[in-house]
Scaffold this active site. Structure first.
Site, PDB file in Angstrom:
ATOM      1  N   GLY A  58       2.296   1.946  10.707  1.00 46.97           N
ATOM      2  CA  GLY A  58       3.250   3.051  10.557  1.00 46.97           C
ATOM      3  C   GLY A  58       3.949   3.443  11.844  1.00 46.97           C
ATOM      4  N   SER A 100       3.320  -2.516  10.310  1.00 50.27           N
ATOM      5  CA  SER A 100       4.770  -2.526  10.512  1.00 50.27           C
ATOM      6  C   SER A 100       5.429  -3.857  10.140  1.00 50.27           C
ATOM      7  CB  SER A 100       5.106  -2.122  11.951  1.00 50.27           C
ATOM      8  OG  SER A 100       4.620  -0.812  12.204  1.00 50.27           O
ATOM      9  N   ASN A 140       0.874  -1.185   0.000  1.00 54.64           N
ATOM     10  CA  ASN A 140       0.000   0.000   0.000  1.00 54.64           C
ATOM     11  C   ASN A 140       0.905   1.227   0.000  1.00 54.64           C
ATOM     12  OD1 ASN A 140      -1.819   2.043   0.503  1.00 54.64           O
ATOM     13  ND2 ASN A 140      -2.206   1.462   2.635  1.00 54.64           N
ATOM     14  N   GLU A 144      -6.818   4.566   7.940  1.00 59.49           N
ATOM     15  CA  GLU A 144      -6.538   5.983   7.668  1.00 59.49           C
ATOM     16  C   GLU A 144      -7.735   6.649   6.991  1.00 59.49           C
ATOM     17  OE1 GLU A 144      -2.799   5.429   5.630  1.00 59.49           O
ATOM     18  OE2 GLU A 144      -1.874   4.834   7.515  1.00 59.49           O
ATOM     19  N   LYS A 165       0.026   4.242  -0.164  1.00 58.09           N
ATOM     20  CA  LYS A 165      -0.627   5.410   0.443  1.00 58.09           C
ATOM     21  C   LYS A 165      -0.458   6.628  -0.480  1.00 58.09           C
ATOM     22  CE  LYS A 165       0.437   3.385   4.884  1.00 58.09           C
ATOM     23  NZ  LYS A 165       0.220   3.496   6.299  1.00 58.09           N
ATOM     24  N   GLU A 189      -5.543  -5.192  10.480  1.00 56.85           N
ATOM     25  CA  GLU A 189      -4.536  -4.156  10.678  1.00 56.85           C
ATOM     26  C   GLU A 189      -4.812  -3.411  11.982  1.00 56.85           C
ATOM     27  OE1 GLU A 189      -2.509  -3.066   6.771  1.00 56.85           O
ATOM     28  OE2 GLU A 189      -4.145  -1.662   7.074  1.00 56.85           O
ATOM     29  N   HIS A 217      -9.534   1.030   4.916  1.00 55.51           N
ATOM     30  CA  HIS A 217      -8.261   1.273   5.604  1.00 55.51           C
ATOM     31  C   HIS A 217      -8.498   2.227   6.784  1.00 55.51           C
ATOM     32  CE1 HIS A 217      -4.149   2.399   6.445  1.00 55.51           C
ATOM     33  NE2 HIS A 217      -3.773   1.339   5.738  1.00 55.51           N
TER      34      HIS A 217
HETATM   35  C1  PEP Z   1      -0.783  -0.054   5.853  1.00 55.48           C
HETATM   36  O1  PEP Z   1      -0.704   1.050   5.342  1.00 55.48           O
HETATM   37  O2  PEP Z   1      -1.754  -0.756   5.578  1.00 55.48           O
HETATM   38  C2  PEP Z   1       0.289  -0.508   6.735  1.00 55.48           C
HETATM   39  C3  PEP Z   1       0.183  -1.681   7.295  1.00 55.48           C
HETATM   40  O3  PEP Z   1       1.359   0.358   6.932  1.00 55.48           O
HETATM   41  P1  PEP Z   1       2.775   0.012   7.603  1.00 55.48           P
HETATM   42  O4  PEP Z   1       3.243  -1.301   7.009  1.00 55.48           O
HETATM   43  O5  PEP Z   1       3.662   1.154   7.224  1.00 55.48           O
HETATM   44  O6  PEP Z   1       2.564  -0.110   9.074  1.00 55.48           O
END
Ligand code: PEP
Length: 240
Positions: A168, A200, A9, A94, A11, A162, A92
């Site tokens: 992040g 992460s 992803n 975010e 983003k 998630e 997601h």
């Molecule tokens: C994500 O954006 O779905 C995500 C898991 O980000 P990160 O791997 O940076 O934590």
């Protein structure tokens, strides 16, 4: 068996010049036995589709429920599909936070994805406050019930767990925490749907996560931007 899937992803990151990373990933994963997807900003999908990829599939990161209309700044699932996407992320955290998207909104977006022939990568996750209150499984069960429409199949839907506090932040959920959630999700979605962990994931923690019985892959944010970081994760998945 559920399909093994490594999904990136990007983003709100990346310009056309960064698509060389997708091509590098494509070359490096030749022969690896798993599906690899990169969910790009909408502006890059058409350009990526013109590149000579063999293996990496392309996804979007969000779609509006309607196929077209007066929704300034939004992108429909049909537009993503025409540009070359085969997948789209829905739900997601975010987007839930930045755009106040509800489970009902995400359900409508997921239905829109199917209408356009896209596979939805539906994200669910608890906040730290919800985890500390012992509500993780209840919250996730309610999100899944509220946002995964009737008619979900292993072909049209992938579920990504998630934890919001792990995205992040560099804080990865422990194998025990991931196993508890994924075992519960498996009971809810059946034996064939792919269940991804996200939060992460890096080359140094991927293998431990992929060794868990009901983890079929990962949704990777930061570590998907560079082939050098993402390819070792895909390799770990293929080996698992
Ligand atoms: C994500 O954006 O779905 C995500 C898991 O980000 P990160 O791997 O940076 O934590």
């Amino acid at each position: 068996m559920p399909k093994k899937i490594a999904a990136g992803n990007w983003k709100m990151n990346g310009l056309v010049s960064d698509l060389t990373e997708v091509l590098e990933i494509d070359g490096a994963i030749d022969g690896l036995d798993c599906t690899t997807i990169i969910c790009l900003p909408a502006t890059l999908i058409y350009a990526a589709d013109g590149d000579p990829r063999k293996r990496v599939e392309i996804g979007g990161q969000h779609c509006h429920p309607s196929p077209s209309g007066a929704h300034t700044g939004d992108v429909s699932a049909e537009m993503l599909a025409e540009a070359g996407a085969a997948y789209v992320i829905t739900g997601h955290s975010e987007r839930r936070a930045d755009h106040r998207e509800t489970d009902a909104d995400i359900r409508a977006q997921t239905e829109a994805a199917w209408r356009a022939g896209l596979t939805a990568i539906l994200c669910i996750g608890e906040t730290l406050e919800q985890r500390e209150a012992g509500r993780t499984l209840d919250v996730l069960g309610a999100q899944l019930n509220g946002s995964l429409p009737e008619g979900a199949t292993p072909e049209n839907a992938i579920v990504a767990y998630e934890p919001v506090w792990a995205i992040g932040t560099g804080k990865v959920a422990s194998p025990d925490q991931v196993a508890e959630v994924h075992d519960a999700l498996r009971a809810q979605v059946g034996p064939e749907m792919s269940l991804l962990y996200g939060g992460s994931v890096r080359a140094n923690n991927a293998a431990e996560l992929f060794a868990l019985a009901n983890v079929d892959g990962a949704l990777v944010g930061g570590a998907s931007l560079k082939a050098a970081d993402f390819v070792p994760i895909v390799e770990a998945l293929a080996r698992s």
